[in-house]
Write an enzyme that holds these catalytic residues in place. Structure first.
Site, short mmCIF file in Angstrom:
data_model
loop_
_atom_site.label_atom_id
_atom_site.label_comp_id
_atom_site.label_asym_id
_atom_site.label_seq_id
_atom_site.Cartn_x
_atom_site.Cartn_y
_atom_site.Cartn_z
N ASP A 1 0.83 -1.10 0.11
CA ASP A 1 0.10 -0.03 0.05
C ASP A 1 0.96 1.32 0.07
O ASP A 1 1.74 1.34 1.01
CB ASP A 1 -0.80 -0.09 1.18
CG ASP A 1 -2.14 1.05 1.12
OD1 ASP A 1 -3.13 0.85 0.57
OD2 ASP A 1 -1.84 1.95 2.24
N GLU B 1 1.46 -0.59 -4.89
CA GLU B 1 0.25 0.23 -5.16
C GLU B 1 0.55 1.60 -5.28
O GLU B 1 0.38 2.37 -4.04
CB GLU B 1 -0.76 -0.31 -4.41
CG GLU B 1 -2.37 0.47 -4.38
CD GLU B 1 -2.49 1.46 -3.43
OE1 GLU B 1 -1.65 1.88 -2.87
OE2 GLU B 1 -3.50 1.92 -3.48
#
Lengths: 669, 669
Positions: A385, A414
């Site tokens: 993330d 990401e």
């Protein structure tokens, strides 16, 4: 001229090696491959004057002591090429070396000689070189070379001498033993990160485990997810990815629809990691236990599905480490920690780690331990993330250290951020990367972006993973286009990118209402509440998705990205592209209607040369979506696509053996 | 995570600097500039997360102790730019550094704050940063910063606080004293070789001194060359280049037209260097003495002409060093030395040096001494014969060592060989390079080649010098095209390339008969015999050449190469291109008729944006060759060129101040 006796002898400096490809930033970063792929190495190699040179590559798995060597072939214009295959995961090394080929030089000069005198002198010179090579040979080889050298010194008739001197077999033998001096070499070895195949070809399905309960409103568990596995496998996914599965903080927990104050009973965002029950190594008690999680991994693997976990290095305010390690956070003058922001988004329920903390080494070590913990639980895929909000050096170190021990572990970055930052993350070790695909919708946008991804220099290290939707991104195209939009975007992702994924069941159930007009957030987003999905809905796209994924599995052309080529269509609403797996003779031509509202037709103009077809070729196009078979001729062929019926043709291209091949009537699958 | 306390702190690793331009092979080789030019430096600079960064360049002459620093400007997409000028010859260094701009980051975050609470906390954070900066400042600056910090801690009303916090002048002051931590920097300094202006703009005239006598058949002398200086200066040349001026060997001397056996009285090739009278430091006795040579240099300089000498590192068989240093040659088994070859050419009168000799250091030192010897005689320009047949390392060392002592010395590489070898020689130090111009004759060939030279990455180090003819190259185009061909090729060389030269008087007297059909050698070549030239011939091109060279001197646009742009003409026999010196407001548009046999006409389509003209512009084109003035309008304009009258327009482009400007009638010069 400084006559330093320490200086290198000029001989070792005569050959130049330049412009070696592939290499990333001069070898600072590795290129990437998966097991079984080739590395085609090219370099400019040349020397001064008229001497011949020889070039070779060396390559080895880093655990192998010895280099395997392979000669490079001259391509013309001083460019040389050789290739090698990588047959196991881990880090490989490769290099280029080149040297003056004295025997080859002699042979070339000898062949040019005309005068008998010149010929005899040249034969003596050659005899000396060959005799020197003989000294480095043994047994029969040595005897053959000595005999050859003796003949060159002895033979008188020019034509006999010429044919003896130019004997190709003896030359090959002599070259095996000839002196190479000090070959020119690269100043550092180049590297390849070799991953398992899933790094290149993977089909991801993201779901929120807590929304997987059968009973509406109940908090789902890992056991509920186990019950979903057949459904996910039937759709053809091989990666099942979960948002964070850890305890969720209670302090400043978000309410439904991202409201700043949670109501009693609100479950909060899974990215608000950590509470009294534990932090990044703990499991949310309502999902189950570590043992449940491991059982789920095992069950998934029986379906050929791997579970990917989210690595979100941040904390809820009540994460245990906020109290245990306050030095890992950046405190403001008022004694609070500034919550995370990704402008314009605000994450009031999240504290970022302070990576520049005085105790950065302690923090970095602990974060690595989190990953190792989940590896020990059996996880081999991590979706990271927002890696771009942590230092590059952190990722480079942690990924290198993890992969040294566990070369089968893969990381998906990401990072939806600026291109150079995304490239940097890929260079320093991420196995796959999210892309801008979600925001590329027109023919021009898609053509430009995927040409860059498939043909640009970044393809050596940047492996795209394309998502039509994510829990954060509901693009306007999906908000407004109805089922045709979802089908179109799925086909595009699945056929343009060997790695793609969807966030479900929101995708197959065509969840499309934004939180407010102009927003890319979902209304009633699963990020902040439990949702209950009716998987049996008649309009579910699950069967369509299943069909597309089966086509991917059956066609190697769709399992890698580099062969992508776009072809002209005389209608901007239609996009056409091909992928080819040349070694398996597999070619797929995809034509997609980007207009979700109306049928579109046009003439496709295939670049037949790119498909290895003759300009007057007759070939069969088997639409793997509809089952229909079309005979196509030459480069220009007509297509028509009605979004109400089918968003695309996914055409398996096969050359006709005879006209009779085309008499096959249309068939349904 | 290895918690090594030796490891760099993460802070110094957060900022990335990538893809710095200009740089040659990652900084392995210097770029080139001349005095007064700019170096525009660009780099990708970025960091993780949302922090602001600041970037600057540093630059200095290598003799200067301190770096001058200049901030880089953000261009968008993480690209940054700054420029510096080089105002003296020698080696310059430049570099890029970048760091987290903590004050800038704070300012950006502060400006985003809305809540009053947030605003006051942020003000405290800023006050801490500013107070820290104040500690590094003195006197008034310190007081101002301390006061600013105090205000930020004290002020309550949000709008007042906001305007105080965002004060741009105080921010600029604070940034001057703010902590930079450890900036990211390049791993090595980049280099610029700064030459005097003649490296970029020069006009060469090659002649054989021995053919310069007034009396036909007599052996010319340096005194005869002195008498020629007014003629050469009148034509506008500023470099006078001589083939080797040394004693010529007698053993295996070449006869006229390259015959292998010289007849009595044959003078031999000047490249067959060395005889009983001496070697590379000696002067051919029939040319004069060293003192005569030095007098010639002085006389030339009064005409603004520099003399360039040929550096041909090779020996006639009776060069004194063959006996004195036999180890500098490669002996064949029969006790002879293989003569030089440049296939298919054979140089039976020349022995190559053996650069890999065991005594290579002695040889290399002696060859450097040859250059130093002629520098001591006053020579500053050297044309190097066949540098590609000597080791690259030799040139890199010798040029570096010479230029360290004599940064005003320039070297022209006469390497007509494969592109990568020519580029390599330029990279390692040659100031100018011969080109393939001689063999580029069609519009397509010229456009492709000069676009590459002017726009390709090699322009940073490869300075082209274009020759329509040389003593070795009489191109078919000149053999067959008569005077129009000579005029066309001269205009092309003189306007496409800021450095160009001709071999005269063969050129201006249009010497065009080859030794045999298909050959590029001249019949009765001066390489093997004395020629007598009638400089007064009525058809001499000398006045035409003089005019073209005066146009070059008067128009800075023609004095450098990078601004070159080609423009469309709807006729393949016509080529059109422009050069611009933006800072002097000088633009030259050249249109050349490549067809030497017939008049050609067509519509030129100028890229007006490239010329900084509006699409509806009206401008005056003053043909500096004919003197005619033409009013042009917009992008499309008609041209017609008759090779019997003029090969080209060389048009000075000036924007009209009013329509009356165009009433000027045609004028003759």
């Amino acid at each position: 001229m400084k006559a330093s006796s320490q200086g290198p002898t000029p001989d070792s400096q005569r050959v130049v090696i330049e412009d070696v490809a592939p290499s990333v930033d001069g070898g600072r970063y590795p290129i990437k491959r998966v097991v079984g792929e080739q590395v085609v190495v090219e370099a400019d190699c040349f020397t001064d004057g008229h001497d011949a040179i020889a070039c070779e590559i060396g390559y080895r798995h880093e655990s192998a002591g010895d280099w395997t060597r392979s000669p490079m072939l001259a391509l013309g214009n001083d460019r040389w090429r050789a290739a090698f295959s990588v047959d196991r995961i881990g880090t490989w090394l490769y290099t280029v070396s080149a040297w003056i080929d004295r025997l080859g030089t002699w042979r070339g000069e000898f062949a040019r000689r005309v005068d008998a005198d010149d010929l005899h002198i040249a034969a003596q010179t050659g005899a000396d070189l060959i005799a020197a090579a003989a000294l480095r040979a043994d047994g029969a080889s040595r005897a053959r070379l000595e005999d050859w050298a003796a003949q060159l010194r002895r033979i008188q008739p020019a034509d006999v001498l010429r044919s003896v001197a130019l004997d190709a077999d003896l030359m090959a033998l002599a070259q095996r033993y000839s002196e190479r001096g000090a070959p020119a070499a690269l100043c550092r070895d180049l590297r390849v990160t070799v991953d398992r195949e899933r790094a290149r070809f993977s089909t991801w399905y993201e779901l929120f485990p807590r929304s997987s309960a059968q009973a509406p409103g109940a908090h789902g568990t890992f056991e509920d997810v186990r019950a979903r596995l057949p459904y996910i496998a039937e759709m053809g996914f091989d990666v099942l990815y979960f948002p964070p599965i850890h305890p969720i903080g209670r302090t400043r927990r978000k309410g439904m629809n991202n409201s700043v104050a949670a109501a009693p009973g609100d479950v909060g965002s899974p990215w608000g990691i950590g509470a009294a029950e534990g932090g990044h190594k703990a499991v949310h008690p309502q999902l189950g236990t570590h043992a449940d999680f491991r059982r789920l991994l095992e069950a998934a693997s029986t379906f050929g599905i791997e579970v990917a976990l989210d690595i979100a290095f941040q904390c809820a305010p009540d994460h245990p480490c906020v109290a245990a390690h306050p030095q890992w956070f950046r405190w403001r003058p008022d004694g609070t920690v500034q919550y995370a922001e990704n402008p314009p988004k605000k994450y009031q329920d999240i504290y970022p780690f302070y990576f520049e903390s005085a105790d950065w080494q302690g923090l970095w070590r602990e974060l690595r331990e989190v990953i190792v913990f989940w590896i020990d639980q059996g996880v081999r895929l991590f979706r990271v993330d927002n890696p771009h909000t942590k230092p590059f050096a952190f990722w480079e170190r942690v990924i290198a250290e993890i992969k040294r021990e566990h070369p089968d572990v893969l990381f998906l970055a990401e990072a939806f951020t600026r291109p150079k930052i995304m490239h940097r993350l890929a260079k320093l070790g991420f196995s796959q990367s999210y892309t801008y695909f979600t925001w590329r919708n027109t023919k021009d946008e898609l053509t430009e972006y995927f040409t860059e991804l498939a043909q640009g220099p970044e393809r050596e290290y940047f492996r795209p993973n394309c998502w039509p939707n994510t829990p954060d991104i509901l693009h306007e195209y999906l908000q407004e286009g109805g089922a045709p939009a979802f089908r179109t975007r799925l086909v595009l992702a699945a056929t343009l990118a060997a790695n793609y994924g969807i966030y479900g069941p929101a995708f197959e159930l065509m969840e499309h209402i934004p939180r407010e007009p102009g927003s890319e957030e979902y209304i009633d987003s699963e990020k902040y509440q439990i949702r209950s999905w009716d998987l049996e809905r008649a309009d579910s796209l699950a069967p369509f998705i299943a069909r597309v994924n089966r086509i991917r599995q059956a066609n190697p052309a769709l399992q890698s990205d580099w062969s992508l080529r776009f072809h002209n269509v005389d209608n901007d609403a239609l996009i056409c592209y091909s992928k080819t797996a040349a070694s398996q003779g597999n070619t797929i031509v995809t034509v997609v209607n980007l207009d979700v509202a109306a049928p579109q037709s046009g003439w496709v103009e295939l670049d037949l040369a790119a498909l290895h077809l003759r300009t007057d070729a007759t070939y069969q196009m088997h639409d793997l979506l509809s089952g229909a078979r079309y005979p196509w001729h030459g480069s220009r062929n007509y297509v028509r696509l009605d979004p109400a019926r089918a968003p695309a043709h996914i055409l398996l291209c096969s050359q006709a053996r005879s006209e009779r091949d085309f008499e096959t009537s249309r068939e349904l699958p």
